[in-house]
Design an enzyme around this catalytic site. Structure first.
Site, PDB file in Angstrom:
ATOM      1  N   HIS A   1     -26.913 -29.921  42.060  1.00 36.81           N
ATOM      2  CA  HIS A   1     -28.040 -29.498  41.212  1.00 36.81           C
ATOM      3  C   HIS A   1     -29.316 -29.521  42.049  1.00 36.81           C
ATOM      4  O   HIS A   1     -29.332 -30.099  43.139  1.00 36.81           O
ATOM      5  CB  HIS A   1     -28.194 -30.469  40.035  1.00 36.81           C
ATOM      6  CG  HIS A   1     -28.525 -31.847  40.497  1.00 36.81           C
ATOM      7  ND1 HIS A   1     -27.551 -32.783  40.803  1.00 36.81           N
ATOM      8  CD2 HIS A   1     -29.713 -32.446  40.771  1.00 36.81           C
ATOM      9  CE1 HIS A   1     -28.139 -33.887  41.225  1.00 36.81           C
ATOM     10  NE2 HIS A   1     -29.449 -33.717  41.227  1.00 36.81           N
TER      11      HIS A   1
ATOM     12  N   HIS B   1     -34.634 -28.696  46.938  1.00 30.21           N
ATOM     13  CA  HIS B   1     -33.386 -28.785  47.706  1.00 30.21           C
ATOM     14  C   HIS B   1     -32.219 -29.141  46.807  1.00 30.21           C
ATOM     15  O   HIS B   1     -32.414 -29.633  45.691  1.00 30.21           O
ATOM     16  CB  HIS B   1     -33.527 -29.864  48.785  1.00 30.21           C
ATOM     17  CG  HIS B   1     -33.612 -31.244  48.202  1.00 30.21           C
ATOM     18  ND1 HIS B   1     -34.799 -31.783  47.736  1.00 30.21           N
ATOM     19  CD2 HIS B   1     -32.659 -32.166  47.945  1.00 30.21           C
ATOM     20  CE1 HIS B   1     -34.566 -32.994  47.248  1.00 30.21           C
ATOM     21  NE2 HIS B   1     -33.275 -33.249  47.349  1.00 30.21           N
TER      22      HIS B   1
HETATM   23  O1  3AM Z   1     -31.542 -34.177  44.000  1.00 27.69           O
HETATM   24  P1  3AM Z   1     -31.485 -35.360  44.892  1.00 27.69           P
HETATM   25  O2  3AM Z   1     -30.090 -35.665  45.335  1.00 27.69           O
HETATM   26  O3  3AM Z   1     -32.457 -35.336  46.016  1.00 27.69           O
HETATM   27  O4  3AM Z   1     -31.246 -39.042  44.786  1.00 27.69           O
HETATM   28  C1  3AM Z   1     -31.269 -38.752  43.400  1.00 27.69           C
HETATM   29  C2  3AM Z   1     -31.148 -37.287  43.121  1.00 27.69           C
HETATM   30  O5  3AM Z   1     -31.971 -36.588  44.029  1.00 27.69           O
HETATM   31  C3  3AM Z   1     -32.631 -39.035  42.841  1.00 27.69           C
HETATM   32  O6  3AM Z   1     -32.648 -38.318  41.622  1.00 27.69           O
HETATM   33  C4  3AM Z   1     -31.815 -37.180  41.756  1.00 27.69           C
HETATM   34  C5  3AM Z   1     -30.853 -37.109  40.605  1.00 27.69           C
HETATM   35  O7  3AM Z   1     -30.032 -38.224  40.607  1.00 27.69           O
HETATM   36  N1  3AM Z   1     -32.874 -40.445  42.622  1.00 27.69           N
HETATM   37  C6  3AM Z   1     -31.987 -41.382  42.261  1.00 27.69           C
HETATM   38  N2  3AM Z   1     -32.591 -42.584  42.178  1.00 27.69           N
HETATM   39  C7  3AM Z   1     -33.892 -42.381  42.518  1.00 27.69           C
HETATM   40  C8  3AM Z   1     -35.030 -43.222  42.619  1.00 27.69           C
HETATM   41  N3  3AM Z   1     -34.962 -44.528  42.360  1.00 27.69           N
HETATM   42  C9  3AM Z   1     -34.075 -41.019  42.804  1.00 27.69           C
HETATM   43  N4  3AM Z   1     -35.258 -40.500  43.172  1.00 27.69           N
HETATM   44  C10 3AM Z   1     -36.299 -41.349  43.254  1.00 27.69           C
HETATM   45  N5  3AM Z   1     -36.202 -42.661  42.983  1.00 27.69           N
END
Ligand code: 3AM
Length: 190
Positions: A36, A121
């Site tokens: 996603h 991204h």
């Molecule tokens: O889309 P991406 O993979 O960059 O890494 C997690 C994911 O990002 C991020 O939220 C998205 C959906 O799960 N994520 C998870 N925990 C997080 C946090 N504590 C976070 N982003 C910021 N702070």
């Protein structure tokens, strides 16, 4: 609930992205179904705040738009390598506009503003600090072998509020609400 706002990807696009999930020992590949594009990570909120977020997101009005993917990159490198991702071809003004509207909506619902810059991204893989270290030459080889990556344009006609439940062997994402974007006017409809 632990929430985030994202663009879901159509299955054929997830399959195209999934084809790049190979050839990098130490990578924890994101399952194709979970791929996603995050617009805003929200985190843990209670039911009342979740409802406020939902009503503020529902007020967003914007036409549907397209995005293409044209590069691979990483967050961090060497010992600090955190994620491998596919980037959105820029400029993409409508995507940035949607992200700004989502940010405004969640702040209106009571969340603290996000200070980090938005890098649109799709995460393909994550790396653990201890056992996921990828030698720099392996990463370079992977990036140059896959430099031809071009996907899209992909049409986005909605965005989604997801809940996320963390498990030892991966997260389970559930779409909680979809927010439609307006259909662009067809030629002759003006
Ligand atoms: O889309 P991406 O993979 O960059 O890494 C997690 C994911 O990002 C991020 O939220 C998205 C959906 O799960 N994520 C998870 N925990 C997080 C946090 N504590 C976070 N982003 C910021 N702070």
């Amino acid at each position: 609930m632990r929430l985030f706002v994202a663009l879901s990807l159509p299955e054929p696009v997830r399959e195209q992205l999934g084809a790049f999930e190979d050839g990098l020992p130490g990578a924890r590949w994101v399952p194709e179904d979970n791929l996603h594009l995050t617009l805003r990570f929200i985190g843990e909120v209670d039911g009342g705040v979740a409802r406020d977020i939902d009503s503020c997101l529902a007020e967003i009005a914007m036409p549907a738009f397209e995005a293409s993917f044209d590069r691979l990159d990483t967050f961090g490198d060497g010992r600090n390598l955190r994620a491998l991702w596919v980037g959105v071809a820029s400029p993409n003004e409508p995507l940035l506009r949607l992200q700004a509207k989502v940010e405004k909506a969640v702040v209106r619902a009571g969340l603290a503003p996000e200070s980090r810059k938005f890098t649109p991204h799709v995460t393909l893989a994550r790396f653990s600090r201890n056992n996921g270290r990828v030698p720099a030459d392996k990463m370079q080889a992977y990036l140059s072998q896959n430099a031809r990556l071009r996907i899209g344009p992909v049409q986005f006609d909605r965005f989604t509020l997801f809940s996320s439940v963390l498990h030892r062997d991966g997260s389970i994402y559930t779409p909680e609400a979809d927010y439609p974007l307006e259909r662009p006017l067809a030629v002759g409809q003006l």
